[in-house]
Write a protein that holds these residues in place. Structure first.
Motif, short mmCIF file in Angstrom:
data_model
loop_
_atom_site.label_atom_id
_atom_site.label_comp_id
_atom_site.label_asym_id
_atom_site.label_seq_id
_atom_site.Cartn_x
_atom_site.Cartn_y
_atom_site.Cartn_z
N ASN A 224 59.98 40.30 101.02
CA ASN A 224 59.07 41.40 100.75
C ASN A 224 57.65 40.86 100.59
OD1 ASN A 224 60.23 44.34 100.07
ND2 ASN A 224 61.81 42.80 99.66
N LEU A 225 56.70 41.52 101.24
CA LEU A 225 55.30 41.12 101.20
C LEU A 225 54.43 42.32 100.82
CD1 LEU A 225 55.22 39.16 104.59
CD2 LEU A 225 55.41 38.14 102.32
N LYS A 241 42.13 43.71 93.72
CA LYS A 241 42.87 43.23 94.88
C LYS A 241 44.09 42.47 94.39
CE LYS A 241 39.63 39.34 95.45
NZ LYS A 241 38.71 38.67 96.41
N ARG A 242 45.20 42.63 95.12
CA ARG A 242 46.46 42.01 94.73
C ARG A 242 47.22 41.59 95.98
NH1 ARG A 242 46.69 46.89 91.54
NH2 ARG A 242 48.30 47.77 92.90
N TRP A 243 48.00 40.55 95.86
CA TRP A 243 48.94 40.20 96.92
C TRP A 243 50.19 39.61 96.28
CZ3 TRP A 243 50.85 35.28 97.99
CH2 TRP A 243 50.18 34.21 97.39
N GLY A 244 51.32 39.80 96.98
CA GLY A 244 52.57 39.30 96.44
C GLY A 244 53.55 38.95 97.53
N ILE A 245 54.50 38.08 97.17
CA ILE A 245 55.55 37.66 98.10
C ILE A 245 56.84 37.48 97.30
CG2 ILE A 245 54.83 35.24 97.86
CD1 ILE A 245 55.88 34.78 100.71
N ALA A 246 57.96 37.93 97.86
CA ALA A 246 59.23 37.86 97.15
C ALA A 246 60.36 37.57 98.14
CB ALA A 246 59.50 39.16 96.40
N TYR A 263 62.79 34.41 94.48
CA TYR A 263 61.50 33.95 93.97
C TYR A 263 60.52 35.11 94.07
CZ TYR A 263 56.97 31.56 93.83
OH TYR A 263 55.68 31.18 93.52
N TYR A 264 59.64 35.21 93.09
CA TYR A 264 58.67 36.31 93.05
C TYR A 264 57.31 35.74 92.68
CZ TYR A 264 56.27 40.48 91.21
OH TYR A 264 55.37 41.49 90.94
N ALA A 319 51.97 35.56 88.43
CA ALA A 319 53.36 35.52 87.99
C ALA A 319 54.16 34.76 89.04
CB ALA A 319 53.93 36.92 87.81
N ASP A 320 54.92 33.77 88.59
CA ASP A 320 55.82 33.02 89.46
C ASP A 320 57.17 32.96 88.76
OD1 ASP A 320 54.21 31.63 91.81
OD2 ASP A 320 52.94 31.56 90.03
N ILE A 321 58.18 33.56 89.38
CA ILE A 321 59.49 33.68 88.75
C ILE A 321 60.56 33.28 89.77
CG2 ILE A 321 61.12 35.23 87.61
CD1 ILE A 321 58.71 37.01 86.93
#
Length: 787
Positions: A224-225, A241-246, A263-264, A319-321
């Motif tokens: 997921n991006l 502004k935000r960005w994420g990867i999971a 991983y998130y 956040a890194d999980i």
């Protein structure tokens, strides 16, 4: 100006099964070693501190002609309709149709929940209040506590589960109002690809991608991006502004043994917004000032886009999980689960606070104020391990569905603030006293483009370490075909230790640092629940329940960064006891139309006791006798009334009261109990929400949402307007609009108009420093594709 830098397959069936078995055994073996990570410094002294579903459904009820799964957590040993407590499940379909992008957007659809503003020791972060209690410390991801001050995203969420009322039996230490579980998207057995691209007013854009690739025998990889950017509607100076990867990888999907790695990562960068000042910022009714009258709400009457910050301000979070989980079905009746998580979050901000720069002054025919600041650098590192067993067995004629296990957790909070020095700033007018170097602006017309130069340096970090160990067991006993007994018990051992840091500075440059150790303090507490269900039909239940919760003093205020738990005055050498919350609830649930529609209703009463308050005329007269109470009614609806008509929402009535508060001392004599009998902060009497859609034509669906919140006090203290609770948010009603057009079976267009009538209202206030305006009207157009 100086700003701190950011911290930083396939194969033969038998071969695949052997490989899966080996991987699972290795995973379980690795997880079995996890407890050692918690014992490494179990009783070590504090070291000297350094100098420097894709499935569109609601649990238990279908919303797309398919019956949904149960709640994500295995601790719930009965279907949702047979669980004796109020639980709201917000599906991915509701999240997508409402164009929600944050936790706050999602929870707006669930009545009885409000949000508190950042203030004092409270961080600028998600601070939900459930049934009058701050629940920012009670947020979970896939059943594991998600610590640290964060502003959470939705791009990797399958559904959100809101458990209302004291639930320490499920979650351990908590505020007593309830908890929120975020259920993540996970790999599936089928290959698919989905994506969305959205544009909107206020320079808004957002793109997401969700791809699932199934390979080999029962294995899949999912990614997921998300990337998004825009301005806050109505607050032109506030952008984000935000960005994420999971990514996530699973082996053994739909088999007896499943191993999942996930991983998130989320990265945000935005202008922090401390809203607008309160009316207490200035004096009223004084000759020679303006003719304005003090607003009855105690919130200053300024334009919606009045922004008191400067370009120097920032707010960044990360956040890194990482999680590894193993589930193994021993047989048809028993299964075991183990999960290990490592997470690190950062909440880093420097923000102008319009309430902390001192009183405004009337100079040269207008009101001027000096800007104040708030700051925080908070890094939180979390290690958690969960192991449990679930199953069914018969004890005589009684069928039991159970879950039992243990949890280990270790959290480290490093907290610092920033020192700053203004070399030059916006000039204060002649006659403004205490101007110093400057940095003034007009109270009613602030200028965010004011020039500023200077230095900002991060100070030394205080540190607290929290360790938890817990044992729990739950059971649903089927006494008869119509009578179920739901019981649960949990034991927690909770401890903290750390050190506090203090510094001195000259012109913003730190010149000395001192550290003070905070001794280890610990608590152990037992919480339980008991509920009885009577089932008139297989799809309905009538229940009564009793539950408890414990709130250690280090998190009593809702923050997550305290250590010590020592009292005040005569209790300054005493470790305070946890605050205790109990709940009584009577309710009913009905699933109708072949489990297409769920209705629920409940009467509840929640009592919180044991808070430390001042009780006598002496500065040493403190006791743990503070008490609050919230009681009321909650109604809920979720699902489909007809195949074309979908509804989701509810109504909550809350009668809250500060049963016993601190006393006021006048000339050494007790004169009154402060605000005793007053309603609680962030606890409106009436909240209502309803989001509904109707398929007008086969390709066209229209709908919208209506949300009402009654008058809400900002704090349990007297206000400048006279009387208790002088600061409040006036009641408001907000409307949203929705339309979706299906171009073909793979593509659709979605239109959302948030705050359709451009209602101007206050979203939250702390009742002490500032109030936060809600976003103005915004229009968004989204293209959704799926393959």
């Amino acid at each position: 100006m100086q700003k701190p830098s950011s911290p930083a397959a396939a194969g033969v069936r038998s071969q695949a099964r052997r490989a899966l078995g080996a991987a699972a055994v290795a995973g379980v073996a690795g997880l079995a070693l996890a407890p050692a990570a918690f014992a490494a410094d179990a009783d070590a002294p504090v070291a000297t501190a350094p100098a420097s579903a894709d499935v569109q459904e609601v649990s238990g009820v279908a919303v797309d002609a398919r019956k949904a799964t149960d709640m994500q957590s295995g601790k719930y040993t009965a279907p949702l309709v047979d669980t004796p407590r109020s639980i709201t499940v917000i599906s991915s379909q509701i999240i997508e149709q409402t164009a929600a992008t944050s936790l706050q957007d999602i929870l707006r659809t669930s009545p009885g929940i409000t949000f508190g503003a950042g203030e004092g020791g409270q961080p600028l972060a998600d601070r939900p209040f459930i049934r009058g209690q701050s629940s920012g410390n009670n947020i979970f991801v896939d059943g594991i506590r998600d610590t640290g001050g964060q502003t959470r995203e939705v791009f990797n969420l399958e559904q959100v589960e809101v458990i209302k009322g004291p639930d320490s039996v499920y979650s351990g230490r908590g505020s007593g109002g309830g908890s929120i579980n975020l259920s993540s998207k996970s790999p599936k057995a089928n290959t698919f690809l989905r994506g969305s691209a959205a544009i909107g007013t206020d320079n808004y854009y957002r793109g997401t991608a969700d791809g699932n690739y199934a390979f080999g025998e029962n294995a899949a990889f999912r990614l997921n991006l998300m990337v998004t950017e825009g301005d806050t509607p109505g607050r032109d100076s506030v952008d984000f502004k935000r960005w994420g990867i999971a990514p996530s990888l699973a082996f053994g999907i739909d088999t007896a043994t499943q191993l999942t790695f996930s991983y998130y990562h989320l990265d945000t960068d935005q202008d922090p917004d401390y809203g607008i000042p309160l009316a207490s910022k200035r004096t009223w009714g004084v000759a020679g000032t303006d003719s304005r009258t003090r607003p009855t709400s105690g919130i200053l009457d300024v334009s919606r886009d009045a922004y008191y910050g400067l370009d120097r301000d920032w707010m960044k979070t990360k956040a890194d999980i990482a999680t590894v989980a193993v589930r193994h079905e021993i047989n048809d009746n028993f299964s075991v689960r183990q999960a290990f998580r490592y997470g690190k979050t950062l909440n880093d901000y420097f923000v102008t606070n319009p309430g902390d720069g001192g009183a405004a002054q009337f100079v040269a025919g207008e009101w001027w104020m000096k800007r104040g600041t708030k700051s925080r650098w908070n890094e939180t590192t979390t290690i958690a391990f969960v192991s449990d067993v679930s199953g069914k067995f018969n004890l005589g004629s009684v069928e039991n569905s159970f879950n039992a296990g243990f949890e280990l957790g270790r959290e480290q909070n490093d907290n610092a603030s920033y020192t700053f020095y203004t070399a030059s700033g916006s000039t204060c007018p002649v006659g403004f006293t205490g101007a110093g170097t400057g940095d003034c602006t007009r109270l009613y017309a602030p200028n965010p483009s004011d020039a500023w130069s200077g230095t900002i340096n991060r100070g030394p970090a205080s540190q607290s370490k929290t360790k938890t160990a817990a044992l729990y067991a739950f059971d649903t006993l089927k006494l008869t075909e119509k009578l179920l007994l739901n019981v649960g018990v949990r034991y927690d051992d909770y401890s903290t230790q750390g050190y506090n840091a203090a510094s001195t500075n000259t012109n913003g440059v730190i010149t000395s640092v001192t550290y003070t150790n905070v001794p280890k303090t610990s608590w152990d507490f037992v919480n339980y629940q008991i509920g009885l269900n009577y089932k008139p039909t297989a799809s309905s239940s009538i229940y009564g329940s009793y539950a408890t919760s414990s709130t250690p003093p280090t998190i009593a205020a809702g923050d997550q960064n305290g250590s010590g738990g020592i009292g005040s005055g005569n209790l300054s050498t005493t470790v305070l006891d946890p605050e205790d919350t109990t709940s009584y609830e009577l309710g009913a649930k009905w699933n109708l139309f072949g489990d297409q529609l769920a209705l629920s209703g409940a009467l509840f009463r929640t009592e919180r006791k044991n808070a430390q308050i001042l009780v006598g005329p002496g500065a040493a007269d403190f006791a743990q006798v503070g008490e609050t109470r919230v009681q009321g009614v909650e109604l809920g609806v979720s699902g489909k009334i007809t195949p074309k008509w979908q509804v989701f929402g509810g109504y909550t009535y809350m009668d809250s009261e500060l049963v016993r508060g601190a006393v006021t001392i006048t000339n050494g004599t007790v004169t009154q109990h402060i605000n005793t009998g007053d309603p609680l902060a962030n606890t409106p009497k009436n909240t209502f929400s309803l989001f509904t859609t109707y398929r007008v034509l086969r390709p066209l669906t229209v709908g919208g949402g209506a949300y009402y919140v009654s008058k809400t006090f900002g704090g349990n203290q007297g206000g400048a307007g006279g009387g208790a609770n002088g600061i409040y948010i006036p009641s408001y009603t907000r409307y949203d609009a929705f339309a979706s057009y299906q171009i073909n079976d793979k593509v659709d267009l979605q239109l959302n108009v948030q705050n359709l009538t451009d209602e101007r209202y206050i979203l939250r206030t702390n009742g002490v420093h500032h109030a936060d305006p809600a976003p103005a009207r915004q229009t968004m157009l989204t293209l959704n594709v799926r393959y």
